[in-house]
Design a protein around this motif. Structure first.
Motif, PDB file in Angstrom:
ATOM      1  N   THR A 122      -5.676  -0.218 -12.037  1.00 45.59           N
ATOM      2  CA  THR A 122      -6.320   0.586 -11.005  1.00 45.59           C
ATOM      3  C   THR A 122      -6.913  -0.313  -9.934  1.00 45.59           C
ATOM      4  OG1 THR A 122      -8.480   0.587 -12.115  1.00 45.59           O
ATOM      5  CG2 THR A 122      -6.939   2.345 -12.721  1.00 45.59           C
ATOM      6  N   ASP A 123      -7.294   0.296  -8.802  1.00 42.62           N
ATOM      7  CA  ASP A 123      -7.950  -0.466  -7.741  1.00 42.62           C
ATOM      8  C   ASP A 123      -9.459  -0.372  -7.889  1.00 42.62           C
ATOM      9  OD1 ASP A 123      -8.607   2.082  -6.893  1.00 42.62           O
ATOM     10  OD2 ASP A 123      -7.243   2.064  -5.177  1.00 42.62           O
ATOM     11  N   SER A 124     -10.190  -0.826  -6.885  1.00 40.71           N
ATOM     12  CA  SER A 124     -11.656  -0.862  -6.973  1.00 40.71           C
ATOM     13  C   SER A 124     -12.280   0.522  -7.044  1.00 40.71           C
ATOM     14  CB  SER A 124     -12.235  -1.625  -5.777  1.00 40.71           C
ATOM     15  OG  SER A 124     -11.820  -1.021  -4.561  1.00 40.71           O
ATOM     16  N   SER A 125     -11.560   1.556  -6.613  1.00 39.24           N
ATOM     17  CA  SER A 125     -12.062   2.929  -6.686  1.00 39.24           C
ATOM     18  C   SER A 125     -11.599   3.653  -7.941  1.00 39.24           C
ATOM     19  CB  SER A 125     -11.618   3.731  -5.453  1.00 39.24           C
ATOM     20  OG  SER A 125     -12.129   3.153  -4.270  1.00 39.24           O
ATOM     21  N   GLY A 126     -10.879   2.952  -8.789  1.00 38.13           N
ATOM     22  CA  GLY A 126     -10.378   3.577 -10.006  1.00 38.13           C
ATOM     23  C   GLY A 126      -9.119   4.396  -9.787  1.00 38.13           C
ATOM     24  N   GLN A 127      -8.477   4.244  -8.634  1.00 39.79           N
ATOM     25  CA  GLN A 127      -7.247   4.976  -8.362  1.00 39.79           C
ATOM     26  C   GLN A 127      -6.067   4.301  -9.059  1.00 39.79           C
ATOM     27  OE1 GLN A 127      -7.738   4.665  -4.046  1.00 39.79           O
ATOM     28  NE2 GLN A 127      -7.914   6.886  -3.924  1.00 39.79           N
ATOM     29  N   ASP A 128      -5.224   5.102  -9.686  1.00 39.75           N
ATOM     30  CA  ASP A 128      -4.081   4.585 -10.439  1.00 39.75           C
ATOM     31  C   ASP A 128      -3.066   3.950  -9.498  1.00 39.75           C
ATOM     32  OD1 ASP A 128      -2.572   4.507 -13.063  1.00 39.75           O
ATOM     33  OD2 ASP A 128      -1.138   5.585 -11.801  1.00 39.75           O
ATOM     34  N   LEU A 129      -2.768   2.665  -9.717  1.00 37.22           N
ATOM     35  CA  LEU A 129      -1.879   1.938  -8.810  1.00 37.22           C
ATOM     36  C   LEU A 129      -0.444   2.432  -8.883  1.00 37.22           C
ATOM     37  CD1 LEU A 129      -3.221  -1.707  -9.262  1.00 37.22           C
ATOM     38  CD2 LEU A 129      -3.509  -0.211  -7.285  1.00 37.22           C
ATOM     39  N   LEU A 130       0.016   2.802 -10.083  1.00 37.33           N
ATOM     40  CA  LEU A 130       1.373   3.317 -10.204  1.00 37.33           C
ATOM     41  C   LEU A 130       1.545   4.590  -9.381  1.00 37.33           C
ATOM     42  CD1 LEU A 130       4.190   3.374 -11.424  1.00 37.33           C
ATOM     43  CD2 LEU A 130       3.232   4.516 -13.438  1.00 37.33           C
TER      44      LEU A 130
ATOM     45  N   TRP B 145       1.991   0.987   1.473  1.00 38.90           N
ATOM     46  CA  TRP B 145       1.949  -0.266   0.720  1.00 38.90           C
ATOM     47  C   TRP B 145       1.200  -1.367   1.458  1.00 38.90           C
ATOM     48  CZ3 TRP B 145       7.826  -0.186  -0.880  1.00 38.90           C
ATOM     49  CH2 TRP B 145       7.996   0.775  -1.877  1.00 38.90           C
ATOM     50  N   GLY B 146       1.409  -1.478   2.757  1.00 37.50           N
ATOM     51  CA  GLY B 146       0.695  -2.513   3.517  1.00 37.50           C
ATOM     52  C   GLY B 146      -0.802  -2.296   3.488  1.00 37.50           C
ATOM     53  N   LEU B 147      -1.239  -1.042   3.589  1.00 42.48           N
ATOM     54  CA  LEU B 147      -2.661  -0.731   3.516  1.00 42.48           C
ATOM     55  C   LEU B 147      -3.204  -1.010   2.128  1.00 42.48           C
ATOM     56  CD1 LEU B 147      -5.191   0.472   4.855  1.00 42.48           C
ATOM     57  CD2 LEU B 147      -4.374   2.739   4.164  1.00 42.48           C
ATOM     58  N   MET B 148      -2.413  -0.738   1.087  1.00 41.79           N
ATOM     59  CA  MET B 148      -2.852  -1.019  -0.284  1.00 41.79           C
ATOM     60  C   MET B 148      -3.087  -2.514  -0.497  1.00 41.79           C
ATOM     61  SD  MET B 148      -0.526   1.534  -2.646  1.00 41.79           S
ATOM     62  CE  MET B 148      -1.203   0.813  -4.156  1.00 41.79           C
ATOM     63  N   VAL B 149      -2.227  -3.347   0.092  1.00 41.41           N
ATOM     64  CA  VAL B 149      -2.425  -4.802  -0.020  1.00 41.41           C
ATOM     65  C   VAL B 149      -3.746  -5.203   0.633  1.00 41.41           C
ATOM     66  CG1 VAL B 149      -1.536  -7.063   0.653  1.00 41.41           C
ATOM     67  CG2 VAL B 149       0.042  -5.280  -0.134  1.00 41.41           C
ATOM     68  N   GLN B 150      -4.017  -4.630   1.809  1.00 42.57           N
ATOM     69  CA  GLN B 150      -5.260  -4.943   2.511  1.00 42.57           C
ATOM     70  C   GLN B 150      -6.485  -4.498   1.709  1.00 42.57           C
ATOM     71  OE1 GLN B 150      -7.505  -2.692   4.272  1.00 42.57           O
ATOM     72  NE2 GLN B 150      -8.742  -4.388   5.018  1.00 42.57           N
ATOM     73  N   GLU B 151      -6.407  -3.296   1.123  1.00 44.40           N
ATOM     74  CA  GLU B 151      -7.528  -2.782   0.337  1.00 44.40           C
ATOM     75  C   GLU B 151      -7.713  -3.574  -0.953  1.00 44.40           C
ATOM     76  OE1 GLU B 151      -7.390   1.937   1.712  1.00 44.40           O
ATOM     77  OE2 GLU B 151      -6.336   1.284  -0.094  1.00 44.40           O
ATOM     78  N   GLY B 152      -6.624  -4.094  -1.515  1.00 42.75           N
ATOM     79  CA  GLY B 152      -6.728  -4.844  -2.762  1.00 42.75           C
ATOM     80  C   GLY B 152      -7.090  -6.296  -2.580  1.00 42.75           C
TER      81      GLY B 152
ATOM     82  N   LEU C  52      -1.264  -7.274  -5.824  1.00 40.23           N
ATOM     83  CA  LEU C  52       0.026  -7.752  -6.317  1.00 40.23           C
ATOM     84  C   LEU C  52       1.049  -6.630  -6.465  1.00 40.23           C
ATOM     85  CD1 LEU C  52       1.659 -10.159  -7.406  1.00 40.23           C
ATOM     86  CD2 LEU C  52       0.762  -9.614  -9.687  1.00 40.23           C
ATOM     87  N   VAL C  53       0.614  -5.475  -6.940  1.00 36.44           N
ATOM     88  CA  VAL C  53       1.553  -4.369  -7.184  1.00 36.44           C
ATOM     89  C   VAL C  53       2.216  -3.889  -5.894  1.00 36.44           C
ATOM     90  CG1 VAL C  53       1.736  -1.973  -7.944  1.00 36.44           C
ATOM     91  CG2 VAL C  53       0.485  -3.629  -9.338  1.00 36.44           C
ATOM     92  N   PRO C  54       1.453  -3.502  -4.852  1.00 39.11           N
ATOM     93  CA  PRO C  54       2.127  -3.082  -3.609  1.00 39.11           C
ATOM     94  C   PRO C  54       2.848  -4.228  -2.918  1.00 39.11           C
ATOM     95  CG  PRO C  54      -0.247  -3.203  -3.274  1.00 39.11           C
ATOM     96  CD  PRO C  54      -0.014  -3.368  -4.739  1.00 39.11           C
ATOM     97  N   GLY C  55       2.308  -5.451  -3.021  1.00 35.32           N
ATOM     98  CA  GLY C  55       2.983  -6.597  -2.415  1.00 35.32           C
ATOM     99  C   GLY C  55       4.342  -6.848  -3.052  1.00 35.32           C
ATOM    100  N   THR C  56       4.409  -6.702  -4.373  1.00 40.20           N
ATOM    101  CA  THR C  56       5.687  -6.861  -5.070  1.00 40.20           C
ATOM    102  C   THR C  56       6.671  -5.768  -4.666  1.00 40.20           C
ATOM    103  OG1 THR C  56       4.557  -7.874  -6.968  1.00 40.20           O
ATOM    104  CG2 THR C  56       6.779  -7.008  -7.339  1.00 40.20           C
ATOM    105  N   ALA C  57       6.162  -4.553  -4.495  1.00 45.00           N
ATOM    106  CA  ALA C  57       7.030  -3.444  -4.068  1.00 45.00           C
ATOM    107  C   ALA C  57       7.635  -3.732  -2.693  1.00 45.00           C
ATOM    108  CB  ALA C  57       6.232  -2.139  -4.042  1.00 45.00           C
ATOM    109  N   ILE C  58       6.825  -4.228  -1.770  1.00 47.94           N
ATOM    110  CA  ILE C  58       7.324  -4.570  -0.434  1.00 47.94           C
ATOM    111  C   ILE C  58       8.388  -5.658  -0.532  1.00 47.94           C
ATOM    112  CG2 ILE C  58       6.710  -5.574   1.798  1.00 47.94           C
ATOM    113  CD1 ILE C  58       3.926  -4.322   1.446  1.00 47.94           C
TER     114      ILE C  58
END
Length: 283
Positions: A67-75, A235-242, A255-261
């Motif tokens: 999960t991220d810092s807000s507890g949102q499921d990354l998958l 995905w780009g925003l997720m990398v910035q937030e993570g 790492l997860v969204p970056g790997t997807a990109i």
């Protein structure tokens, strides 16, 4: 003499086998597209579901990718974000194709001062780095996915226009163009009904190659805060937030969204070059 006569036929009819790398890349892209289409059905959670008690949780049965810092499921976020991250580049290239093909064909067909004018316009646009040109447009019209798509579409237009012009210059000299002119067909009809369709395969192959660059460009804008805005799962925003979580030792949110990109861009480049070669060889 018989052997020499038969050789072209044998080599010409031999089926072209797809390299293993192309098959792997195409499989990856197919799975990504399928996951994006089925995201509402296969994602275990809503992309904006917040659970602060699970903040920065690692991989587990409840959260396969953490999960991220807000507890949102990354998958869940990556699956839903695939839609924006794949559809936006398609729209971007559609804008660039419409404008670029129009300018390229117009320039090649008329020549003279029109060709010079189009060439000077593309030269001026090339004088600005693509990202800087895009940021200037966003600074005027505001941030957001729509503005980013339109701005990058304009930034990609000179590239498509020059490529189309180079193809159209040789196409307009072919005998069928003169034949249609003798029949009294106007230039607009010849271009729309015959010239552009004949350029279609080559232009499409070129756009396929540009798709990976379009994905990276949009992800970069979102990472810089100019593209998609929260609570988007881009995905780009997720990398910035993570990024901030990396300092705390949590690598998965970035790492997860970056790997997807990276997977999509590499797969598109591998499969796209092969597809462009096949499309071009059919001309």
């Amino acid at each position: 003499m018989t052997t020499l006569a038969l050789r072209p036929v044998a080599t010409g009819t031999r089926p072209r086998r797809r390299p293993l790398g192309v098959l792997i890349a195409a499989t990856v892209l197919g799975l990504v597209v399928l996951a994006a289409a089925l995201a509402p059905l296969i994602a275990p959670y809503a992309p904006d579901a917040i659970d602060l008690s699970a903040s920065l949780a690692g991989t587990s049965a409840d959260h396969l990718l953490g999960t991220d810092s807000s507890g949102q499921d990354l998958l869940s976020r990556v699956l839903h974000g695939a839609r924006t991250s794949l559809i936006a580049p398609l729209l971007l290239l559609a804008v660039a194709a419409v404008l670029g093909v129009t300018l390229g064909v117009l320039s090649a067909w008329h020549g003279g001062w029109i060709d010079t004018l189009v060439s000077r316009i593309t030269d001026v646009m090339y004088a600005f780095p693509g990202l800087l040109f895009t940021v200037l447009i966003i600074a005027v019209f505001g941030t957001g996915t729509t503005t980013s798509v339109l701005a990058l579409g304009l930034a990609f237009t000179p590239t498509v226009a020059r490529y189309t012009r180079s193809l159209a210059l040789s196409e307009v000299r072919k005998p069928y163009v003169d034949a249609y002119r003798v029949q009294g067909m106007g230039g607009t009809r010849i271009c729309a009904l015959h010239l552009v369709p004949n350029l279609g395969r080559s232009v499409l192959g070129y756009l396929v190659v540009l798709f990976g660059e379009a994905v990276m460009s949009l992800a970069t804008l979102s990472y810089l805060g100019f593209g998609a805005q929260p609570p988007s799962s881009d995905w780009g925003l997720m990398v910035q937030e993570g990024q901030s979580a990396v300092v705390q030792g949590a690598l998965l949110p970035a790492l997860v969204p970056g790997t997807a990109i990276a997977l999509v861009v590499v797969s598109v480049n591998v499969a796209g070059v092969w597809a462009a070669d096949r499309l071009g060889s059919q001309d």
